[in-house]
Design a protein around this motif. Structure first.
Motif, PDB file in Angstrom:
ATOM      1  N   ARG A 125       0.688  -1.220   0.023  1.00  0.00           N
ATOM      2  CA  ARG A 125      -0.084  -0.114   0.092  1.00  0.00           C
ATOM      3  C   ARG A 125       0.809   1.496  -0.030  1.00  0.00           C
ATOM      4  O   ARG A 125       0.634   2.483  -0.337  1.00  0.00           O
ATOM      5  N   GLU A 175      -3.546  -8.901  -7.858  1.00  0.00           N
ATOM      6  CA  GLU A 175      -4.069  -7.497  -8.077  1.00  0.00           C
ATOM      7  C   GLU A 175      -3.500  -6.472  -7.297  1.00  0.00           C
ATOM      8  O   GLU A 175      -3.404  -5.282  -7.447  1.00  0.00           O
ATOM      9  N   GLU A 176      -3.073  -7.024  -6.007  1.00  0.00           N
ATOM     10  CA  GLU A 176      -2.382  -5.976  -5.100  1.00  0.00           C
ATOM     11  C   GLU A 176      -1.133  -5.522  -5.729  1.00  0.00           C
ATOM     12  O   GLU A 176      -0.836  -4.294  -5.269  1.00  0.00           O
ATOM     13  N   LYS A 178      -0.819  -5.017  -9.049  1.00  0.00           N
ATOM     14  CA  LYS A 178      -1.055  -4.358 -10.061  1.00  0.00           C
ATOM     15  C   LYS A 178      -1.482  -2.970  -9.654  1.00  0.00           C
ATOM     16  O   LYS A 178      -1.312  -1.911 -10.136  1.00  0.00           O
ATOM     17  N   LYS A 179      -2.152  -2.755  -8.380  1.00  0.00           N
ATOM     18  CA  LYS A 179      -2.566  -1.707  -7.939  1.00  0.00           C
ATOM     19  C   LYS A 179      -1.408  -0.653  -7.461  1.00  0.00           C
ATOM     20  O   LYS A 179      -1.478   0.646  -7.401  1.00  0.00           O
ATOM     21  N   THR A 182       0.823   2.544 -11.857  1.00  0.00           N
ATOM     22  CA  THR A 182      -0.174   3.685 -12.694  1.00  0.00           C
ATOM     23  C   THR A 182       0.283   3.839 -14.166  1.00  0.00           C
ATOM     24  O   THR A 182       1.593   4.123 -14.278  1.00  0.00           O
TER      25      THR A 182
END
Length: 260
Positions: A125, A175-176, A178-179, A182
């Motif tokens: 994150r 997916e984490e 990929k997040k 950008t």
């Protein structure tokens, strides 16, 4: 007028891409092979087809941007990044999240590798990577995040188990991961760069540009870095006169921005 020169002028007007800044012999050979495969016999006919058919324009962009990539390409360099470069950058940044850019990111293997390496230092994150490429098809594929097994040959076993899922014969990235990335379209030669990056990675792309274009890009990349930030290039792209661009060699293929 030479039909290739005319073609470069037409392409620049249509797309903003200046083919003159790419090494002519390599680019010409690649594009002739493409138009012959598509059934054309010269650059004039090829450009007319590009004007009329968006699919042929996409094929042209795909061919000229050389989308060849894999995860952890030239693995020893990624070890240097993890063991030497990132610890210094993180300390220099007082533990705050790094501003990272993967330039000419192709189909996403490089920025996703960056995210996996950074995950050894901080939670996902906290990771934010900007990834840019000229080819919108490559960006679309990167956003899907589906790769053949050959792209994963250098991925450490623990990372492969943690961040990839087998879907049929392909591997889907988590997916984490990929997040953390950008994706944006960008023409390195024509578009402005953001600034204050801690780390810029641009590998296996500069070899296709003329010396004049490389000179322009080294200066732009240096301007985009914070003092002490690092520019990471490919294994055939050593900068032999880094001080000319306000860089100092921190390790092979890693260049630290210095202030005069």
């Amino acid at each position: 007028m030479d039909d290739y020169i005319k073609f470069t002028q037409q392409i620049k007007r249509k797309t903003g891409i200046d083919l003159v800044l790419y090494k002519e012999a390599q680019m010409k050979r690649r594009l002739i092979a493409l138009y012959e495969k598509l059934g054309f016999s010269n650059f004039n006919d090829f450009f007319e087809a590009i004007q009329k058919d968006a699919k042929i324009l996409d094929e042209f962009l795909d061919r000229m941007t050389i989308n060849v990539s894999e995860f952890y390409r030239n693995g020893k360099r990624w070890e240097v990044l993890e063991q030497k470069i990132l610890p210094r950058l993180i300390e220099q940044n007082n533990g705050k999240p790094l501003k990272v850019w993967s330039a000419a990111c192709s189909t996403g293997e490089e920025p996703y590798t960056l995210a996996m390496v950074l995950s050894n230092f901080m939670p996902l994150r906290s990771i934010s990577i900007t990834a840019t490429d000229l080819d919108e098809n490559a960006i679309s594929r990167a956003k899907i995040g589906l790769y053949p097994e050959r792209s994963l040959l250098e991925v450490p076993t623990d990372k492969k188990q943690q961040f990839f899922t087998l879907e049929g014969s392909m591997f889907k990235i988590d997916e984490e991961i990929k997040k953390t990335v950008t994706f944006k379209k960008q023409n390195l030669l024509a578009d402005p760069f953001q600034s204050d990056y801690d780390l810029i990675v641009c590998r296996n792309v500069l070899i296709y540009f003329t010396e004049e274009a490389k000179d322009q890009l080294y200066k732009k990349f240096n301007d985009a870095l914070k003092p002490g930030g690092v520019f990471f290039v490919g294994s055939t792209e050593q900068i032999f006169n880094p001080s000319q661009y306000q860089f100092a060699t921190e390790d092979t293929f890693f260049y630290r921005k210095i202030t005069s």
